[in-house]
Scaffold this active site. Structure first.
Site, PDB file in Angstrom:
ATOM      1  N   CYS A  88     -40.291 -14.182  24.272  1.00  0.00           N
ATOM      2  CA  CYS A  88     -40.418 -15.530  24.848  1.00  0.00           C
ATOM      3  C   CYS A  88     -41.621 -15.645  25.779  1.00  0.00           C
ATOM      4  O   CYS A  88     -41.944 -16.738  26.236  1.00  0.00           O
ATOM      5  CB  CYS A  88     -39.144 -15.918  25.570  1.00  0.00           C
ATOM      6  SG  CYS A  88     -37.729 -15.992  24.459  1.00  0.00           S
ATOM      7  N   CYS A 213     -27.124 -23.652  27.677  1.00  0.00           N
ATOM      8  CA  CYS A 213     -28.052 -23.013  26.750  1.00  0.00           C
ATOM      9  C   CYS A 213     -29.133 -24.014  26.344  1.00  0.00           C
ATOM     10  O   CYS A 213     -28.840 -25.162  26.067  1.00  0.00           O
ATOM     11  CB  CYS A 213     -27.331 -22.563  25.483  1.00  0.00           C
ATOM     12  SG  CYS A 213     -25.832 -21.616  25.789  1.00  0.00           S
ATOM     13  N   LYS A 340     -34.660 -26.339  28.524  1.00  0.00           N
ATOM     14  CA  LYS A 340     -33.380 -27.000  28.258  1.00  0.00           C
ATOM     15  C   LYS A 340     -33.575 -28.295  27.472  1.00  0.00           C
ATOM     16  O   LYS A 340     -32.847 -28.528  26.505  1.00  0.00           O
ATOM     17  CB  LYS A 340     -32.677 -27.288  29.587  1.00  0.00           C
ATOM     18  CG  LYS A 340     -31.378 -28.048  29.445  1.00  0.00           C
ATOM     19  CD  LYS A 340     -30.283 -27.148  28.870  1.00  0.00           C
ATOM     20  CE  LYS A 340     -29.075 -27.926  28.398  1.00  0.00           C
ATOM     21  NZ  LYS A 340     -29.271 -28.598  27.122  1.00  0.00           N
ATOM     22  N   HIS A 344     -37.591 -25.214  23.201  1.00  0.00           N
ATOM     23  CA  HIS A 344     -38.038 -23.823  23.309  1.00  0.00           C
ATOM     24  C   HIS A 344     -38.490 -23.266  21.958  1.00  0.00           C
ATOM     25  O   HIS A 344     -37.816 -22.432  21.372  1.00  0.00           O
ATOM     26  CB  HIS A 344     -36.911 -22.976  23.905  1.00  0.00           C
ATOM     27  CG  HIS A 344     -37.289 -21.568  24.202  1.00  0.00           C
ATOM     28  ND1 HIS A 344     -38.592 -21.149  24.396  1.00  0.00           N
ATOM     29  CD2 HIS A 344     -36.518 -20.456  24.357  1.00  0.00           C
ATOM     30  CE1 HIS A 344     -38.596 -19.853  24.644  1.00  0.00           C
ATOM     31  NE2 HIS A 344     -37.364 -19.399  24.613  1.00  0.00           N
TER      32      HIS A 344
END
Lengths: 399, 480
Positions: A88, A213, A340, A344
């Site tokens: 990431c 998540c 969020k 992503h």
């Protein structure tokens, strides 16, 4: 310590695609979408690019390996293209490569572009089953939510925080990002959500529910960097320069040595400390104007704000509940909606965060524009709490 | 003097409520009502005959060193591998390889006793032999076998020193009486009429065999204190005892009400049950029927009371969780085409070369201990993990399977594919040093907490169904 690259590199232009479930686009279309905006913003010709860094983390489900997919998609002028992957943190890693090329004098104009096309797998969540043949024989049957959920259990244990208090605090983290994301036309999720909905959402990996998540999104983001001198010569004003770029990678002590209690990110503490040194920041809580941090999960953001030395260890949840990181708080965090809500797409995320800092520092952030920000800090975390890559970037006005 | 030196057992935690199973199937098979009482043991989805045999062997070796074992015999009719030595997997899991002879024995419900006879004879020269028996038999939905069978394992260590049950004698007959069979292409047993099995099989084959065994031992039927004889027909052992002059009080309980019939393991499971309560001087006769008869006679010695405490059959039986969900039983046994989702599709191919290089780590749970700083770590690595050491090539192998550990952090994951969701896993730490992110098994919400004590257990991690069912084994943490 080395002298660092403070103010040696300026961001000449940036671009970012719309994030989301981009059923209409493959990785190639997303790359071009971000790149077109970036090149236009930079105001240079493609043939002036001298090097490129290309980040994707799960390339096996879209473009495949190497620098070729970027070069062929954009028809780059046969310049060096380096494919980088650091989970990431890949996007920031691409940016780091481009900045170092400029800072070293090896290139006057360098491109960093990150992309991830995840919504062609046929199921929700990140693709699983990665790792080598040995890992396949012993690694726990885990997922990202399950790994980060354990940060929550360890944090509660280490600081005596009740399950109820923590759930409220991490719920607020997500609530705030939804409030912010609602003002961002490029965000994946643009809807404010009630606290009750967040707290009562189905469990994904206890204690993390659905709203704890971040989603899985498609998207791309890009930056062209040069030196502040060249930027000025090109007639740019409100120049944004790089103040610090730091990376810290786990060496196995958290996952294999009983000295780590699971409640914090060892690497983030190191990377942020080095970044403040490089940027010459003495009191981050007073000097940093805004953050985009790696809120892959709500609890990650909460703990990260402690490891970035902004909230006191074990007290971050109180700052969150006090609204310290809200859009109207002392230091807004995830003003663009964060992972969020902005989304992503792994390889693009670090560059997406820098894109928001860049817009804010130039006063171009529209309805979510903050008042007079001077220093912006971004943070990515690749991997799991027990083994990860933490990357930190500080950018600010060039003065 | 050769005999049994130590014993151990293993029973899966789950117990299927027979009434619940019957209730699900009575629309189709109302005739099973008579069997709808009590419970049978039910392997977790990650257990097979190898994993159960490993657990029974560990129990058996509670106070003995595995490295002293020279022979392993593994009896089962459900060996997970047709060609790959199953007993060798047990050996590797126990960290025994050198000077070890490993043998699989199967093909009959008397495989357990045949293995015991082989183990005892192999130990006459003083080399300790481990005999493990386990079965996890499949049965058709709504069949009597489904209710009668149980899953479980037993292990016995044979030797000549500190013998707790001396072998008095043994006797075997072999004849191809096919009461039931399971062909190479079949998943399930196929059996003939019970009355024929009783009248032409048991009644005509077993009494002469017992008579011959008693004669070889110079004993009378009335000398037998414990008579062990597995059978799916509860009246048969009593009948055989009566026909052989063995007292009715000597006939051991078949454990049908709480455990079920554990196949090739059952004679040894019942033997462990008998040994647990036996007193010095007791004579135990073990009879197993299956294309012939094996008969063994033991005499319990004074050493029995000196044997270190272990879980044994009673301990594992006491660790129990009732399962009333018959659908779960079907799913765990792969009898239900359940929608597993795309996350169950990931390739499970095993690099056999990696498995070989790392077999002590993967099958033995062997970590490392740094000679420089003393830090225990898992896995064993080239550079010490201690941030204040980082010595190079400094680690000696360090076996960790027997160490108790504790939960540092955990989660219950509903996203990842698990045959028994949610998947529990977490960071476990060993007080000696060392930690790793481990899958948990046999775990419930009430048991898994930060700080909870856990025990490592050898389990199936993955089943590579794309390549004919290569089971990947590794260690998981289970609540103590």
């Amino acid at each position: 310590m080395a002298r660092g690259i403070k103010d040696k590199v300026a961001i000449l232009g940036m671009g970012c695609s719309k994030f989301g479930e981009r059923w209409d686009s493959g990785a190639e279309e997303l790359m071009l979408e971000a790149y077109k905006e970036c090149l236009k913003d930079a105001g240079i010709d493609q043939n002036q690019l001298q090097a490129a860094w290309f980040s994707t983390a799960i390339d096996e489900v879209h473009v495949g390996k190497s620098g070729i997919p970027l070069s062929t998609t954009l028809r780059l002028p046969n310049i060096p293209v380096t494919h980088v992957e650091n989970m990431c943190a890949s996007g920031t890693e691409a940016f780091r490569g481009a900045c170092y090329a400029v800072a070293s004098g090896a290139a006057d104009f360098a491109l960093a572009l990150g992309v991830e096309k995840l919504k062609d797998t046929g199921y929700g969540g990140l693709p699983g089953g990665r790792g080598g043949p040995l890992q396949a024989l012993w690694n726990a049957n885990g997922t990202a939510p399950g790994n980060f959920a354990q940060l929550a259990t360890a944090y509660m244990t280490a600081h005596g925080v009740s399950g109820e208090d923590l759930k409220k605090a991490i719920g607020h983290v997500s609530w705030k990002s939804h409030q912010n994301g609602a003002k961002n036309p490029k965000a994946h999720l643009q809807k404010a959500v009630e606290m009750d909905t967040i707290l009562n959402a189905p469990m994904i990996a206890s204690p993390l529910g659905l709203f704890d998540c971040c989603g899985v999104s498609d998207g791309a983001a890009a930056a062209i960097v040069t030196t502040p001198e060249i930027a000025k010569a090109l007639g740019k004003h409100d120049i944004v320069s790089v103040k610090a770029l730091q990376l810290s990678v786990s060496n196995g002590s958290e996952s294999g040595h009983n000295s780590w209690d699971g409640s914090y990110f060892h690497t983030t503490r190191i990377a942020s400390k080095k970044a403040y040194e490089e940027a010459g920041i003495k009191s981050p809580r007073d000097e940093v104007s805004m953050f985009e941090v790696h809120d892959c999960f709500s609890v990650t953001e909460l703990v990260t704000m402690e490891d970035l030395h902004i909230s006191e260890t074990g007290k971050g949840w109180r700052d969150v509940l006090d609204g310290f990181y809200d859009a109207d708080g002392k230091i807004p965090c995830q003003i663009d909606g964060g992972l969020k809500c902005f989304g992503h797409p792994i390889g693009a995320s670090g560059l997406r965060m820098l894109y928001e800092m860049y817009l804010q520092l130039q006063g171009k952030a529209g309805p979510r524009q903050l008042k007079d920000p001077r220093i912006g800090m971004t943070h990515n975390l690749g991997g799991a709490p027990r083994e990860n890559i933490s990357s930190v970037a500080i950018v600010g006005r060039y003065e | 003097m050769v005999g049994i030196v130590a014993f151990g057992a293993y029973v899966p935690r789950l117990r299927l409520n027979r009434q619940a199973a019957y209730d699900a199937n009575k629309w189709f098979a109302p005739g099973l009502r008579g069997l709808a009482k009590g419970e049978r043991s039910m392997a977790n989805w990650d257990e097979d005959s190898i994993t159960m045999a490993v657990e029974a062997s560990r129990d058996c070796l509670t106070s003995h060193k595995a490295e002293d074992v020279r022979n392993i015999y593994f009896a089962s009719t459900t060996h997970p591998f047709k060609d790959r030595q199953n007993a060798g997997v047990i050996g590797t899991a126990l960290n025994v390889e050198q000077n070890l002879s490993a043998t699989d024995i199967g093909g009959s419900l008397k495989a357990g006793t045949s293995a015991l006879i082989a183990g005892l004879n192999a130990s006459r020269g003083g080399a300790p032999s481990l005999v493990a028996a386990a079965d996890k038999r499949m049965a058709r939905v709504a069949s009597a076998n489904e209710l009668n069978y149980g899953d479980g394992a037993a292990a016995l260590l044979c030797g000549t020193e500190n013998v707790i049950a001396r072998l008095v004698g043994h006797h075997s007959v072999s004849m191809d009486f096919v009461d039931h069979f399971r062909g190479d292409e079949a998943e399930f047993d196929y059996g003939w009429e019970e009355r024929w099995i009783r009248d032409e099989g048991y009644s005509k084959i077993v009494p002469p065999a017992i008579k011959a065994a008693l004669a070889a031992c110079k004993l009378k039927g009335s000398d037998i204190t414990h008579f062990i004889m597995p059978s799916l027909m509860p009246a048969v052992p009593k009948q055989m005892a009566k026909m052989s002059g063995i007292g009715e009080g000597a006939v051991r309980d078949l454990l049908g009400a709480t455990l079920g019939d554990t196949g090739a393991a059952h004679a040894l499971v019942m033997l462990v049950d008998a040994l647990e309560g036996a007193k010095a001087g007791d004579r135990i006769m073990v009879v197993a029927f299956g294309q012939g008869v094996d008969t063994l006679v033991f005499e319990v010695t004074a050493e029995k009371d000196k044997l270190a405490k272990r879980k044994g059959l009673s301990g594992w039986m006491a660790r129990r969780k009732e399962e009333k969900n018959y659908m779960k039983f079907l799913a765990f046994n792969d009898m239900l085409p359940i929608d597993k989702g795309m996350r169950a599709e990931f390739d499970k191919k095993t690099a056999l070369s990696v498995l070989w290089r790392k077999r002590d780590m993967i099958y033995g749970l062997v970590g490392g201990k740094c000679r420089v700083c003393g830090t225990v770590q898992f896995p064993r690595s080239q550079v010490c993990v201690n941030p204040n050491c980082h010595a190079i090539e400094s680690q000696d192998p360090y076996a960790m399977a027997g160490l108790e550990c504790a939960v540092m952090s955990f989660t219950a994951d509903s996203l990842t594919y698990s045959p028994d969701p949610p998947a529990y896993y977490g960071m476990i730490t060993f007080p000696e040093g060392g930690r790793f992110m481990a899958d948990f098994t046999d775990s419930d919400k009430e048991q898994v907490k930060v700080g909870a004590k856990m025990r490592m257990t050898f389990r199936i991690r993955d089943n590579d169904t794309m390549r004919g069912g290569f089971k990947r084994y590794f260690w998981k943490a289970a609540p103590v």
